[in-house]
Design an enzyme around this catalytic site. Structure first.
Site, PDB file in Angstrom:
ATOM      1  N   PRO A   5       0.789  -1.218   0.000  1.00  0.00           N
ATOM      2  CA  PRO A   5       0.000   0.000   0.000  1.00  0.00           C
ATOM      3  C   PRO A   5       0.831   1.282   0.000  1.00  0.00           C
ATOM      4  CG  PRO A   5      -0.138  -1.091   2.133  1.00  0.00           C
ATOM      5  CD  PRO A   5       0.561  -2.027   1.199  1.00  0.00           C
ATOM      6  N   ASN A  49       8.195  -5.436  -0.818  1.00  0.00           N
ATOM      7  CA  ASN A  49       8.055  -4.309   0.089  1.00  0.00           C
ATOM      8  C   ASN A  49       6.578  -4.264   0.456  1.00  0.00           C
ATOM      9  OD1 ASN A  49       7.813  -1.899   1.437  1.00  0.00           O
ATOM     10  ND2 ASN A  49       9.119  -0.757   0.034  1.00  0.00           N
ATOM     11  N   ALA A  86       3.124  -0.890   4.993  1.00  0.00           N
ATOM     12  CA  ALA A  86       2.486  -0.975   6.312  1.00  0.00           C
ATOM     13  C   ALA A  86       2.051  -2.399   6.674  1.00  0.00           C
ATOM     14  CB  ALA A  86       1.287  -0.034   6.372  1.00  0.00           C
ATOM     15  N   HIS A 123       3.971  -4.888   9.257  1.00  0.00           N
ATOM     16  CA  HIS A 123       3.926  -4.839  10.710  1.00  0.00           C
ATOM     17  C   HIS A 123       2.752  -5.586  11.324  1.00  0.00           C
ATOM     18  CE1 HIS A 123       6.974  -1.957   9.804  1.00  0.00           C
ATOM     19  NE2 HIS A 123       6.102  -1.242   9.107  1.00  0.00           N
ATOM     20  N   ASP A 132       1.511 -15.829   6.385  1.00  0.00           N
ATOM     21  CA  ASP A 132       1.117 -17.219   6.159  1.00  0.00           C
ATOM     22  C   ASP A 132       1.215 -17.606   4.685  1.00  0.00           C
ATOM     23  OD1 ASP A 132       0.711 -17.454   8.879  1.00  0.00           O
ATOM     24  OD2 ASP A 132      -1.479 -17.467   8.756  1.00  0.00           O
ATOM     25  N   GLU A 169      12.536  -9.467   1.947  1.00  0.00           N
ATOM     26  CA  GLU A 169      11.750  -8.313   2.374  1.00  0.00           C
ATOM     27  C   GLU A 169      12.607  -7.061   2.198  1.00  0.00           C
ATOM     28  OE1 GLU A 169      10.116  -6.533   6.608  1.00  0.00           O
ATOM     29  OE2 GLU A 169      10.516  -8.676   6.469  1.00  0.00           O
ATOM     30  N   ILE A 175      12.536   0.892   1.819  1.00  0.00           N
ATOM     31  CA  ILE A 175      13.331   2.032   1.395  1.00  0.00           C
ATOM     32  C   ILE A 175      13.964   2.707   2.612  1.00  0.00           C
ATOM     33  CG2 ILE A 175      13.198   4.324   0.329  1.00  0.00           C
ATOM     34  CD1 ILE A 175      10.965   3.093  -1.510  1.00  0.00           C
ATOM     35  N   SER A 176      13.158   2.939   3.638  1.00  0.00           N
ATOM     36  CA  SER A 176      13.670   3.559   4.857  1.00  0.00           C
ATOM     37  C   SER A 176      14.139   2.476   5.827  1.00  0.00           C
ATOM     38  CB  SER A 176      12.572   4.408   5.517  1.00  0.00           C
ATOM     39  OG  SER A 176      11.524   3.570   5.989  1.00  0.00           O
ATOM     40  N   ARG A 228       6.859   0.531  13.737  1.00  0.00           N
ATOM     41  CA  ARG A 228       7.458   0.044  12.497  1.00  0.00           C
ATOM     42  C   ARG A 228       8.646  -0.900  12.734  1.00  0.00           C
ATOM     43  NH1 ARG A 228       5.197   3.136   8.371  1.00  0.00           N
ATOM     44  NH2 ARG A 228       4.621   5.239   8.983  1.00  0.00           N
TER      45      ARG A 228
END
Length: 145
Positions: free
Chosen positions: A10, A74, A77, A80, A87, A98, A101-102, A111
């Site tokens: 998202p 990526n 959100a 988390h 699953d 995984e 960027i940050s 986070r």
């Protein structure tokens, strides 16, 4: 030919304009083109997909079984809290890296935890858009071994 699926969750469709002080000015299309170009150089087909919808991403992960050699993901959100994505990753047994960027470990407390990390092959974060390239380079290295 080896195949890699790059999934984005998202709000990543807003890269380039969304919080540029955190995510930079590179667009998702720029990232996809960069990965596809590097994949082509290495003889790897790179397919890219973005969705703001958790179930659609679950469907893409499930459909990757037997089709893709690796997934770069990526989850944004969803990283988390999405047990459904966790699953799906565990169920398909397609190695997944995984990416973020940050540096999620330097940001807000919520986070810091990834529910995906325990079922991922590895996690790369904090390198900017180069996090994606680092993941692809790791895959290229593993495929050559």
């Amino acid at each position: 030919m080896h195949k890699v699926l790059v999934l984005n969750g998202p709000n990543l469709n807003l890269l380039g304009t969304r919080e540029p002080e955190i995510y930079g000015s590179t667009t998702l299309q720029d990232i996809e083109e960069m990965l596809q170009k590097r994949g082509q150089e290495a003889g790897i087909e790179v397919d890219c997909f973005q969705s703001n919808h958790e179930g659609v991403l679950v469907d893409k992960i499930q459909a990757a079984r037997g089709v893709y050699d690796y997934i770069i993901f990526n989850a944004a959100a969803f990283t988390h809290y999405s047990i459904a994505l966790r699953d799906a990753i565990a169920a398909v047994e397609v190695p997944l890296i995984e990416v973020h960027i940050s540096n999620i470990h330097k940001r807000e407390e919520f986070r810091h935890n990834s529910v995906l990390a325990p079922v991922a092959m590895g996690q790369i974060c904090g390198l900017g858009v180069e996090s994606y390239l680092a993941a692809l380079e790791a895959i290229i290295y593993k495929l050559k071994k």
